[in-house]
Design an enzyme around this catalytic site. Structure first.
Site, PDB file in Angstrom:
ATOM      1  N   THR A 121       0.828  -1.251  -0.103  1.00 24.93           N
ATOM      2  CA  THR A 121       0.026   0.140   0.013  1.00 24.93           C
ATOM      3  C   THR A 121       0.960   1.204   0.053  1.00 24.93           C
ATOM      4  O   THR A 121       1.534   1.555   1.006  1.00 24.93           O
ATOM      5  CB  THR A 121      -0.935   0.043   1.206  1.00 24.93           C
ATOM      6  OG1 THR A 121      -1.520  -1.111   1.281  1.00 24.93           O
ATOM      7  CG2 THR A 121      -1.828   1.279   1.315  1.00 24.93           C
ATOM      8  N   GLU A 154      -3.614  -4.637  -2.840  1.00 22.26           N
ATOM      9  CA  GLU A 154      -4.216  -5.832  -2.134  1.00 22.26           C
ATOM     10  C   GLU A 154      -5.200  -5.393  -1.180  1.00 22.26           C
ATOM     11  O   GLU A 154      -5.229  -4.577  -0.477  1.00 22.26           O
ATOM     12  CB  GLU A 154      -3.097  -6.397  -1.775  1.00 22.26           C
ATOM     13  CG  GLU A 154      -3.273  -7.889  -1.229  1.00 22.26           C
ATOM     14  CD  GLU A 154      -4.222  -8.715  -2.086  1.00 22.26           C
ATOM     15  OE1 GLU A 154      -3.593  -8.955  -3.417  1.00 22.26           O
ATOM     16  OE2 GLU A 154      -5.393  -9.068  -2.021  1.00 22.26           O
ATOM     17  N   LYS A 211      -6.785   2.154  -3.098  1.00 24.03           N
ATOM     18  CA  LYS A 211      -6.537   1.366  -1.954  1.00 24.03           C
ATOM     19  C   LYS A 211      -6.673   2.243  -0.473  1.00 24.03           C
ATOM     20  O   LYS A 211      -7.401   1.861   0.464  1.00 24.03           O
ATOM     21  CB  LYS A 211      -4.975   0.749  -1.909  1.00 24.03           C
ATOM     22  CG  LYS A 211      -4.519   0.061  -0.749  1.00 24.03           C
ATOM     23  CD  LYS A 211      -5.347  -1.147  -0.492  1.00 24.03           C
ATOM     24  CE  LYS A 211      -5.125  -1.650   1.145  1.00 24.03           C
ATOM     25  NZ  LYS A 211      -5.801  -2.751   1.437  1.00 24.03           N
ATOM     26  N   ASN A 215      -9.809   1.759   2.415  1.00 23.59           N
ATOM     27  CA  ASN A 215      -9.608   1.472   3.760  1.00 23.59           C
ATOM     28  C   ASN A 215     -10.258   2.924   4.742  1.00 23.59           C
ATOM     29  O   ASN A 215     -10.514   2.589   5.801  1.00 23.59           O
ATOM     30  CB  ASN A 215      -7.835   1.489   4.067  1.00 23.59           C
ATOM     31  CG  ASN A 215      -7.654   0.033   4.038  1.00 23.59           C
ATOM     32  OD1 ASN A 215      -8.249  -0.763   3.750  1.00 23.59           O
ATOM     33  ND2 ASN A 215      -6.326  -0.403   3.920  1.00 23.59           N
ATOM     34  N   GLY A 260     -17.491  -1.077  19.011  1.00 28.34           N
ATOM     35  CA  GLY A 260     -16.289  -1.920  19.657  1.00 28.34           C
ATOM     36  C   GLY A 260     -15.281  -0.876  20.408  1.00 28.34           C
ATOM     37  O   GLY A 260     -15.676   0.136  20.665  1.00 28.34           O
ATOM     38  N   CYS A 267      -3.155  -2.059   8.835  1.00 28.40           N
ATOM     39  CA  CYS A 267      -3.617  -1.437   7.658  1.00 28.40           C
ATOM     40  C   CYS A 267      -4.377  -0.198   8.251  1.00 28.40           C
ATOM     41  O   CYS A 267      -3.895   1.090   7.832  1.00 28.40           O
ATOM     42  CB  CYS A 267      -4.544  -2.001   6.566  1.00 28.40           C
ATOM     43  SG  CYS A 267      -3.410  -3.598   5.945  1.00 28.40           S
ATOM     44  N   LYS A 270      -2.397   3.039   9.836  1.00 24.78           N
ATOM     45  CA  LYS A 270      -1.568   3.651   9.252  1.00 24.78           C
ATOM     46  C   LYS A 270      -1.875   4.148   7.835  1.00 24.78           C
ATOM     47  O   LYS A 270      -1.572   5.303   7.331  1.00 24.78           O
ATOM     48  CB  LYS A 270      -0.210   2.749   8.788  1.00 24.78           C
ATOM     49  CG  LYS A 270      -0.279   2.009   7.699  1.00 24.78           C
ATOM     50  CD  LYS A 270       0.947   0.856   7.531  1.00 24.78           C
ATOM     51  CE  LYS A 270       0.775  -0.101   6.542  1.00 24.78           C
ATOM     52  NZ  LYS A 270       0.414   0.355   5.130  1.00 24.78           N
TER      53      LYS A 270
END
Ligand code: NAD
Length: 443
Positions: A121, A154, A211, A215, A260, A267, A270
């Site tokens: 990434t 990925e 990517k 995220n 939670g 991942c 960062k």
């Protein structure tokens, strides 16, 4: 095809093994000699369901090889994947030193036309940097060998990585060269037997951005829901019901809206930081992304605060049983796990900890909680309870879902449970005489 995967961590090992499974000839390279020696003997350095037999099978079939020697294996290779780490730098940006070191080595040793794929990434513009680095090394050697740099981020999830890789929702390929894109389509074709629609090609910069945005979007859903949970608790609403109420709207959906103790792992933390940094470097202040991060930092401490509210600021003489250390179930990964922050805080306040996790105890003991005093580790969840003042659940492993509550009550000094993942039925527990604290619903 002859492939080299450089960096044999979660991503490199899973990708390399799955490409080998499809009949390619794959060599996975790493600078970690111990890791490579273990892998040659079929020993897997990480816990990832289904990976071990697949590695063993492909070693036996001679489609999967392991080495520390990049200079040897880059020769004659058709596609080289860079899958090394891109950790958080001092200022929050992605540290590209490992990626660029690999690019340098590739430029020093490649001897035939090559496609270099950034699978790590990496921020927008990294493919250009990789290209410049390789070209610089070729120039030093006075060699003119054609090569292309492609972005192929990925999306696998630790804990279900094999499935994600073999049956991907989508594969994103960023390439500014049609020939390279065609070769990548050939490589991925066996993963899309019914239709290639899910292989999405685009320009390199958009692929690099995709990517981070994926995220950041998921992290935003989590932080949003955690913020809602905290409000629910104050106003007397039940976040578990609100979650179902909103998740049933197909525009929102049920995934990633579980309240939670905050997101962790290698991942989200960062990548959210790196996206924020990229925006700032380009003169834009990203308010929402910054808030996602702030909410998450605060959320990690919510369970610890509940413990302090119940037992007082001084936890000297108190002992807590911790169920779950990994940042999520089905992995031994402890990177940025909320458990690290919560345990450190409780220990600082004087508490003793008795911990259990089905897979992550070695990681915790040897690295992430190595220097933290007053922690003992146990081989069973029930063993942690003996003499503890409360149980604190931090990772939603399946084996914690339906425990023997009578046994918990019997073993604990006081029947108190803090649930950082909202796993249990509060009415049932309270009826059993267990004091039950969860996220987003007051007692
Ligand atoms: P990792 O830390 O598990 O593995 C990286 C490996 O690279 C290590 O084994 C390290 O020894 C090796 N390495 C470092 N420098 C090297 C060099 N010069 N030559 C050869 N090997 C070298 O990292 P990871 O979790 O696999 O992540 C890799 C990249 O993929 C990161 O950019 C990460 O953000 C991204 N990513 C990770 C995940 C995930 O779930 N872990 C998912 C998607 C993307």
């Amino acid at each position: 095809m002859n492939l080299t995967v450089i960096g044999t961590g979660y991503v490199g090992l899973v990708s390399g093994t799955c490409f080998a499974e499809m009949g390619n000839n794959v060599t996975c390279i790493d600078i970690d000699t111990k890791k490579i020696e273990a892998l040659k003997n079929g020993q897997i350095p990480i816990y990832e369901p289904g990976l071990e037999p697949m590695v063993a099978r492909n070693i036996k079939n001679e489609t999967l090889h392991f080495s520390t020697d990049l200079s040897k294996h880059i020769k004659g290779c058709e596609i080289a994947f860079i899958a090394v780490g891109t950790p958080m730098g001092q200022d929050g940006s992605a540290d590209l030193q490992y990626v660029l070191k690999v690019a340098e080595q590739i430029g020093q040793h490649m001897d035939s036309p090559l496609i270099i794929v950034d699978k790590s990434t990496v921020p927008v513009g990294t493919a250009d940097k990789v290209k410049e680095t390789i070209q610089g090394e070729l120039d030093k050697r006075k060699e003119s060998i054609p090569f292309d740099v492609v972005s192929n981020p990925e999306f696998l999830k630790e804990g279900d990585a094999i499935n994600d890789f073999l049956k991907p929702d989508r594969v994103v390929v960023g390439s500014d060269n049609e020939e390279a894109a065609k070769k990548m389509r050939q490589l991925y074709a066996p993963f899309f037997r019914s239709s290639m629609d899910r292989l999405i090609t685009m320009d390199v910069k958009s692929a690099e951005m995709t990517k981070y945005v994926a995220n950041a979007m998921l992290a935003t859903k989590i932080s949003f829901m955690n913020e809602v949970a905290n409000i629910c608790e104050l106003v007397g609403a039940d976040v578990n019901k609100v979650r179902i109420g909103i998740g049933s709207d197909s525009r929102i959906g049920y995934s990633f809206i579980y309240p939670g103790s905050g997101y962790g792992g290698s991942c989200f933390p960062k990548d959210v930081k790196a996206l924020k940094r990229t925006a700032i470097e380009h003169g834009y202040t990203p308010q929402l992304i910054g808030a996602v991060e702030d909410v998450n930092d605060r959320q990690k401490m919510v369970v610890a605060q509940k413990v302090l509210n119940r037992f007082g600021e001084n936890l000297g003489g108190k002992t807590f049983a911790i169920w779950g250390l990994a940042f999520k179930p089905q992995t031994d990964d402890m990177r940025e796990a909320p458990s690290i922050y919560i345990i450190k805080h409780l220990v600082e306040k004087g508490a003793k900890i008795r911990a259990y996790d089905p897979k992550a105890m070695e990681e915790a003991r040897e690295f992430y909680l190595k220097d933290v005093p007053n922690i003992s580790y146990f081989d069973s969840k029930y063993d942690t309870l003996k003499g503890a003042d409360a149980m604190i659940l931090l990772t939603e492993w399946k084996e914690f879902r339906s425990p023997d509550f009578n046994e918990i009550k019997k073993q604990l000094n006081e029947a108190v449970i803090f649930d950082g993942r909202n796993q249990y039925n509060d009415v049932l527990l309270e009826n059993m005489g267990i004091e039950y604290y969860q996220i987003g619903k007051s007692r």
